[in-house]
Every structure is written in C-alpha cells, then in structure tokens.
Design an enzyme around this catalytic site. Structure first.
Site, PDB file in Angstrom:
ATOM      1  N   HIS A 245      25.611  89.210 -39.448  1.00  0.00           N
ATOM      2  CA  HIS A 245      24.550  88.839 -38.498  1.00  0.00           C
ATOM      3  C   HIS A 245      25.026  87.892 -37.397  1.00  0.00           C
ATOM      4  CE1 HIS A 245      21.913  91.180 -40.808  1.00  0.00           C
ATOM      5  NE2 HIS A 245      21.433  90.268 -41.631  1.00  0.00           N
TER       6      HIS A 245
ATOM      7  N   HIS B 141      14.688  90.789 -38.063  1.00  0.00           N
ATOM      8  CA  HIS B 141      14.865  90.786 -39.518  1.00  0.00           C
ATOM      9  C   HIS B 141      13.542  90.462 -40.229  1.00  0.00           C
ATOM     10  CE1 HIS B 141      16.937  90.606 -43.303  1.00  0.00           C
ATOM     11  NE2 HIS B 141      18.128  90.685 -42.736  1.00  0.00           N
TER      12      HIS B 141
ATOM     13  N   GLU C  42      15.361  97.185 -40.832  1.00  0.00           N
ATOM     14  CA  GLU C  42      16.075  96.656 -39.668  1.00  0.00           C
ATOM     15  C   GLU C  42      16.684  97.808 -38.859  1.00  0.00           C
ATOM     16  OE1 GLU C  42      18.939  93.688 -41.256  1.00  0.00           O
ATOM     17  OE2 GLU C  42      17.852  94.074 -43.120  1.00  0.00           O
TER      18      GLU C  42
END
Length: 353
Positions: free
Chosen positions: A110, A181, A317
């Site tokens: 991420h 998210h 996602e």
C-alpha cells in the site's frame, strides 16, 4: 444537529499527527443517505444508508483521531502510490532499477510505511453532493520516481451511489495504483456480527494465487471448480478456508481479474446483507479487484469503544493486480504512468435498499 454531528465532534477533539485538527465533510442525498469524508488519508469515514426508516452504518471505522491513527487496517483510506504489494519493493523502469521502502514481510504494501493514507490532503472543492481532495507526492517519495499530483473526488448521487474518481499526473514514469480501502458490513458496522454471512458475486473467471506474503505465485488460475468461484452469488463462508490458498492468507485476500465487460460498465461485484435488506453493487474502470475478508481485524478499534473481530467487514478494493509492475507478461493494462499521460479511473459503490 445532524446524525453525524457526534462523529464531527469526537474526530476533532484531538489533533492529527501533524498538529492540526482533521477536516470532515458530510454529503447527503434526497433519500437521507449520508457519507462522511476526512482530509487525513482522503478517507471515507462513514456511510449511513436508510433501511426501513433507520440509518444503518455500513462502513467500518473509528470515531476518534487516536483510534484512527492507531488502526493499521487502512479503514476507508485512499491507498497509494501503489495499492497492494510490490515484491521486495523492487522494479525496473527503462533499465533503471528502483528500490522503494518496504513495510510488510520484506515487500512494499500500500505504498510503503508512509503511504498516502497517512497524509493530509488539500481540499480542492466541496459542495452538498461532492468533495474533492488533492495531494502532491514529491519525486523520490518512499523511493518512487517522479512528482505525482493526485486528485480524489467523492460524489454522492440520489441513486445512493458513492462515486470515487481518481486522476493523477507525473513528471517521471512511475507505477501508480490507487484504491479506497473501505470495509463493508451491510448488517451494521458496529453490530458485532461478522461479514462472512454476506452473499457475494464477482464478475471474474480468474484469480491470482499468492505466496503466504500475498505475492503472486505462478500464473492466473481459473476460478471454475475452485473455492474462488463467485461467478454465481454465494455466502462467503460457504467455501471459506477450505484450500491452501486461503489457509496461507487466513481467508480470502486475493485479486480477481475482472471480466473485460466491467470496464464498459457491467457490474464487477455484488454484496448482499444476510437480512437481504441492503445490496451493494460495485462497478469500476479498474481491471481487477482484491477481495479481503478482514482476516486480521482483531483488536482494531471500532467506533463504540470496543474492537472489531477478524472478519468483521469485507473489502472490495478495485485496483491493478499486485506486483503488476514486475509482470509484463500478463494480459493486463499497464500500471505505469508516463509524464505525458493522465491516470484516470472511477469506482462506483451503489447501495440498493
């Protein structure tokens, strides 16, 4: 006083890590649906859907800045520069080798340890039904090349649809993969009930097997005759933890290659609450979607002074595939953004009640 006034008060009682108070924005539509967004992390903080005359909170989250900064589950945040994982934090662009910062099992997750989820975004625009945030990520940020300018716009329609629009440009070629998210529990985020009893369908015939660290392993695999087949709606728990792929991840934490028709507007995924009162339709211009069943949510603070359990919410996602920058052999759109190009994508979350 609005339904969300308490959240506005509690989230701004203490300063964020940069010493300033967070800014919150509430969007509402003619049906009474309400969504709250925050400049820290360009975060989707709350989503209340009218169900039989009552507002139901369907998004997992926190109600204080201390709890928000404590949680490590990326709840509702905008993830970047690169959502999901980059193996060993390494990639090449035009014969130049790059090493970006690693933050999970020797890989980059991420965007690195100080990803976009931890930044304060500038507020570009706010109106009754939309709010837009912007962020400038400098050249070399977390090791990524190029100065990247990103805009994320949230809109709430009268069709109970939260539309997230992403755009970005860069001064040097760089991998980019932005997502939100959000974790959904359509029965109620703070009901204490798990997300595994939701009914899910995914418009995908292939998924990506991974190592125990979430790095793609081998080629894509057809979902047919596997526990990853969501082409017809099924309860998530039906085939849960019944194979080695899931055992490694403690549940579903895998990317699905979306049917190409999804890029033209076909529904990418559908999630229905066990009481059948709320259905979420996801559509996106992104080529893939990560299904994450909240396998590591235990001890994450919730909004009501307690903690979430593992599997309390379901994340859908929309993104490029993990480590796509290192897999030019895949039949997959490039995640590389050049200086003459514009990154532009959209994801829609529509709540049917």
């Amino acid at each position: 006083m609005t339904e969300q006034s308490t959240l506005f008060e509690t989230m701004t009682k203490e300063a964020a890590s940069d010493g300033r108070l967070a800014q919150l924005f509430e969007l509402k539509n003619e049906n009474g649906m309400r969504a709250v967004f925050m400049d820290i992390g360009a975060t989707w903080l709350s989503c209340k859907v009218p169900v039989k005359g009552q507002l139901r909170e369907v998004l997992l989250g926190q109600s204080t800045m201390a709890d928000f900064e404590k949680q490590q589950s990326y709840m509702g945040v905008t993830v970047g520069r690169y959502a999901n994982r980059i193996a060993n934090g390494k990639f090449n662009i035009d014969d130049t080798k790059y090493q970006v910062e690693i933050n999970q099992a020797g890989n980059t997750l991420h965007g690195g340890p100080e990803g976009f989820n931890k930044r304060r975004w500038a507020v570009v625009k706010e109106a009754t039904n939309c709010v837009e945030f912007s962020l400038v990520s400098p050249d070399g940020d977390q090791g990524f090349p190029g100065e990247l300018t990103v805009n994320v716009k949230y809109q709430l329609s009268d069709d109970n649809e939260v539309v997230i629009s992403y755009s970005a440009n860069t001064t040097k070629s760089t991998p980019i993969n932005l997502t939100n998210h959000a974790y959904f529990n359509l029965l109620g985020a703070d009901s204490g009930l798990l997300g595994l009893d939701h009914i899910l369908s995914i418009n995908s015939e292939q998924f990506v097997p991974t190592t125990e660290f979430g790095i793609p392993k081998g080629g894509w695999k057809k979902v047919k005759n596997t526990n990853f087949d969501f082409t017809d709606p099924k309860v998530i728990s039906q085939d849960f933890m019944l194979d080695k792929d899931q055992e490694k991840a403690k549940g579903y934490d895998h990317s699905f290659v979306l049917d190409k028709a999804c890029a033209k507007g076909e529904c990418a995924a559908s999630l229905t609450s066990p009481d059948s009162l709320v259905t979420l339709h996801v559509s996106t211009s992104k080529p893939a979607m990560q299904l994450y069943t909240g396998n590591w949510l235990e001890s994450t603070p919730n909004r009501v002074g307690g903690e979430y359990q593992d599997y309390s919410g379901i994340a859908l996602e929309t993104q490029f595939l993990p480590d796509a920058i290192n897999h030019p052999e895949w039949d997959h759109p490039s995640c590389l953004l050049g200086p003459s190009e514009i990154y532009q994508h959209e994801t829609r979350y529509q709540f049917i009640v």
